[in-house]
Design a protein around this motif. Structure first.
Motif, PDB file in Angstrom:
ATOM      1  N   LEU A  86       3.514  11.667  12.187  1.00  0.00           N
ATOM      2  CA  LEU A  86       3.730  12.334  10.903  1.00  0.00           C
ATOM      3  C   LEU A  86       2.679  11.979   9.859  1.00  0.00           C
ATOM      4  O   LEU A  86       2.276  12.818   9.061  1.00  0.00           O
ATOM      5  N   TRP A  87       2.221  10.719   9.835  1.00  0.00           N
ATOM      6  CA  TRP A  87       1.294  10.289   8.790  1.00  0.00           C
ATOM      7  C   TRP A  87      -0.157  10.202   9.239  1.00  0.00           C
ATOM      8  O   TRP A  87      -1.039   9.940   8.419  1.00  0.00           O
ATOM      9  N   ASN A  88      -0.441  10.414  10.512  1.00  0.00           N
ATOM     10  CA  ASN A  88      -1.822  10.398  10.966  1.00  0.00           C
ATOM     11  C   ASN A  88      -2.608  11.502  10.263  1.00  0.00           C
ATOM     12  O   ASN A  88      -2.188  12.661  10.243  1.00  0.00           O
ATOM     13  N   ASP A  89      -3.733  11.143   9.654  1.00  0.00           N
ATOM     14  CA  ASP A  89      -4.615  12.102   8.985  1.00  0.00           C
ATOM     15  C   ASP A  89      -3.889  12.923   7.909  1.00  0.00           C
ATOM     16  O   ASP A  89      -4.067  14.137   7.804  1.00  0.00           O
ATOM     17  N   GLN A  90      -3.086  12.249   7.077  1.00  0.00           N
ATOM     18  CA  GLN A  90      -2.329  12.943   6.025  1.00  0.00           C
ATOM     19  C   GLN A  90      -2.595  12.421   4.616  1.00  0.00           C
ATOM     20  O   GLN A  90      -2.194  13.047   3.655  1.00  0.00           O
TER      21      GLN A  90
ATOM     22  N   LEU B  96       0.859  -1.185   0.000  1.00  0.00           N
ATOM     23  CA  LEU B  96       0.000   0.000   0.000  1.00  0.00           C
ATOM     24  C   LEU B  96       0.891   1.230   0.000  1.00  0.00           C
ATOM     25  O   LEU B  96       1.762   1.364   0.854  1.00  0.00           O
ATOM     26  N   THR B  97       0.690   2.109  -0.965  1.00  0.00           N
ATOM     27  CA  THR B  97       1.441   3.360  -1.003  1.00  0.00           C
ATOM     28  C   THR B  97       0.478   4.500  -0.718  1.00  0.00           C
ATOM     29  O   THR B  97      -0.530   4.662  -1.399  1.00  0.00           O
ATOM     30  N   LEU B  98       0.811   5.267   0.313  1.00  0.00           N
ATOM     31  CA  LEU B  98       0.015   6.430   0.716  1.00  0.00           C
ATOM     32  C   LEU B  98       0.708   7.691   0.214  1.00  0.00           C
ATOM     33  O   LEU B  98       1.932   7.789   0.271  1.00  0.00           O
ATOM     34  N   TYR B  99      -0.084   8.638  -0.261  1.00  0.00           N
ATOM     35  CA  TYR B  99       0.454   9.900  -0.758  1.00  0.00           C
ATOM     36  C   TYR B  99      -0.175  11.050   0.018  1.00  0.00           C
ATOM     37  O   TYR B  99      -1.374  11.035   0.310  1.00  0.00           O
ATOM     38  N   GLN B 100       0.625  12.051   0.289  1.00  0.00           N
ATOM     39  CA  GLN B 100       0.173  13.189   1.085  1.00  0.00           C
ATOM     40  C   GLN B 100      -0.875  14.032   0.357  1.00  0.00           C
ATOM     41  O   GLN B 100      -1.773  14.580   0.975  1.00  0.00           O
ATOM     42  N   HIS B 101      -0.761  14.120  -0.970  1.00  0.00           N
ATOM     43  CA  HIS B 101      -1.673  14.955  -1.748  1.00  0.00           C
ATOM     44  C   HIS B 101      -2.403  14.138  -2.820  1.00  0.00           C
ATOM     45  O   HIS B 101      -2.032  13.002  -3.114  1.00  0.00           O
ATOM     46  N   SER B 102      -3.393  14.738  -3.436  1.00  0.00           N
ATOM     47  CA  SER B 102      -4.121  14.101  -4.537  1.00  0.00           C
ATOM     48  C   SER B 102      -3.195  13.855  -5.714  1.00  0.00           C
ATOM     49  O   SER B 102      -2.120  14.453  -5.815  1.00  0.00           O
ATOM     50  N   ASN B 103      -3.623  12.988  -6.603  1.00  0.00           N
ATOM     51  CA  ASN B 103      -2.889  12.660  -7.828  1.00  0.00           C
ATOM     52  C   ASN B 103      -1.500  12.108  -7.556  1.00  0.00           C
ATOM     53  O   ASN B 103      -0.556  12.390  -8.289  1.00  0.00           O
TER      54      ASN B 103
ATOM     55  N   SER C 265      -4.133  11.611   1.039  1.00  0.00           N
ATOM     56  CA  SER C 265      -5.103  12.146   0.077  1.00  0.00           C
ATOM     57  C   SER C 265      -5.252  11.270  -1.161  1.00  0.00           C
ATOM     58  O   SER C 265      -6.244  11.369  -1.881  1.00  0.00           O
ATOM     59  N   SER C 266      -4.264  10.432  -1.458  1.00  0.00           N
ATOM     60  CA  SER C 266      -4.368   9.467  -2.548  1.00  0.00           C
ATOM     61  C   SER C 266      -3.608   8.203  -2.143  1.00  0.00           C
ATOM     62  O   SER C 266      -2.764   8.245  -1.248  1.00  0.00           O
ATOM     63  N   ALA C 267      -3.930   7.080  -2.785  1.00  0.00           N
ATOM     64  CA  ALA C 267      -3.328   5.803  -2.379  1.00  0.00           C
ATOM     65  C   ALA C 267      -3.412   4.796  -3.514  1.00  0.00           C
ATOM     66  O   ALA C 267      -4.268   4.902  -4.392  1.00  0.00           O
ATOM     67  N   SER C 268      -2.506   3.815  -3.470  1.00  0.00           N
ATOM     68  CA  SER C 268      -2.570   2.711  -4.433  1.00  0.00           C
ATOM     69  C   SER C 268      -2.222   1.412  -3.719  1.00  0.00           C
ATOM     70  O   SER C 268      -1.462   1.412  -2.747  1.00  0.00           O
ATOM     71  N   CYS C 269      -2.795   0.312  -4.205  1.00  0.00           N
ATOM     72  CA  CYS C 269      -2.566  -1.006  -3.618  1.00  0.00           C
ATOM     73  C   CYS C 269      -2.135  -1.958  -4.732  1.00  0.00           C
ATOM     74  O   CYS C 269      -2.903  -2.191  -5.667  1.00  0.00           O
TER      75      CYS C 269
END
Length: 195
Positions: A93-97, A68-75, A99-103
């Motif tokens: 640092l990553w709690n509630d951050q 799972l890759t989490l991204y701070q912003h959209s796109n 905006s976009s993600a991929s699995c």
């Protein structure tokens, strides 16, 4: 049998520990996998997790063989964090951050076509397991689909009427923030097909 039960639970909007592992990745609203969850199927990329999930993920589950890759912003922009296993807390640092993600998964894990009641992946949503056909989406979803997400290697065909009748449209793999003026709130049956 597990796959059928998993698909049925997801269709009802329910989630449980074993179901999450079966369906690849999930974001949770609070630490320790509590609160609402957003399921991300294998191969799915959410360029925007939607207004209901933007900056709200606090813990995640990641199935075997998945990343799972989490991204701070959209796109898929801004800082990113890669997670390869269940994480009860994303930390300060990553709690509630997110905006976009991929699995992405290397092992056989169910993929899901996902549809939303509103444009831009907002409102209620449901997932349909790969290679599943719905002769009728149900009264709660009839003529209410406005945006869809289709995982890599899959396609989603929506039909205007029950039992795959009327006009149809195919959505190839990708995120569709709007199904288009002609198809908004028109689908009554559908097929999620994956190779």
């Amino acid at each position: 049998m597990i796959r059928i039960v998993s698909a049925a639970l997801l269709w009802l909007g329910l989630s449980a520990g074993p179901v999450v592992a079966q369906i690849a990745c999930a974001l949770y609203e609070h630490d320790n996998y509590r609160g609402h969850s957003l399921i991300i199927g294998a191969g799915q990329r959410f360029s925007n997790v939607g207004a209901g999930w933007n900056d709200k993920a606090s813990s995640v589950r990641v199935g075997p063989g998945c990343t799972l890759t989490l991204y701070q912003h959209s796109n898929f922009s801004g800082d990113q964090r890669t997670v390869t296993g269940d994480t009860a807390s994303l930390g300060n640092l990553w709690n509630d951050q997110t905006s976009s993600a991929s699995c992405q998964c290397t092992r056989g894990v169910d993929r899901f076509c996902r549809f939303y009641a509103d444009v831009n992946f907002n409102g209620a949503n449901r997932g349909v397991a790969e290679n599943t056909s719905l002769r009728y989406v149900g009264d709660a979803w009839n003529d209410k689909i406005s945006s869809v997400k289709v995982p890599q290697g899959c396609s989603l065909r929506v039909y205007q009427h029950r039992d795959f009748g009327g006009d149809s449209r195919v959505f190839a793999a990708g995120d569709y923030a709007a199904v288009g003026a002609l198809w908004n709130d028109q689908a009554s049956s559908l097929q999620c097909s994956c190779r």
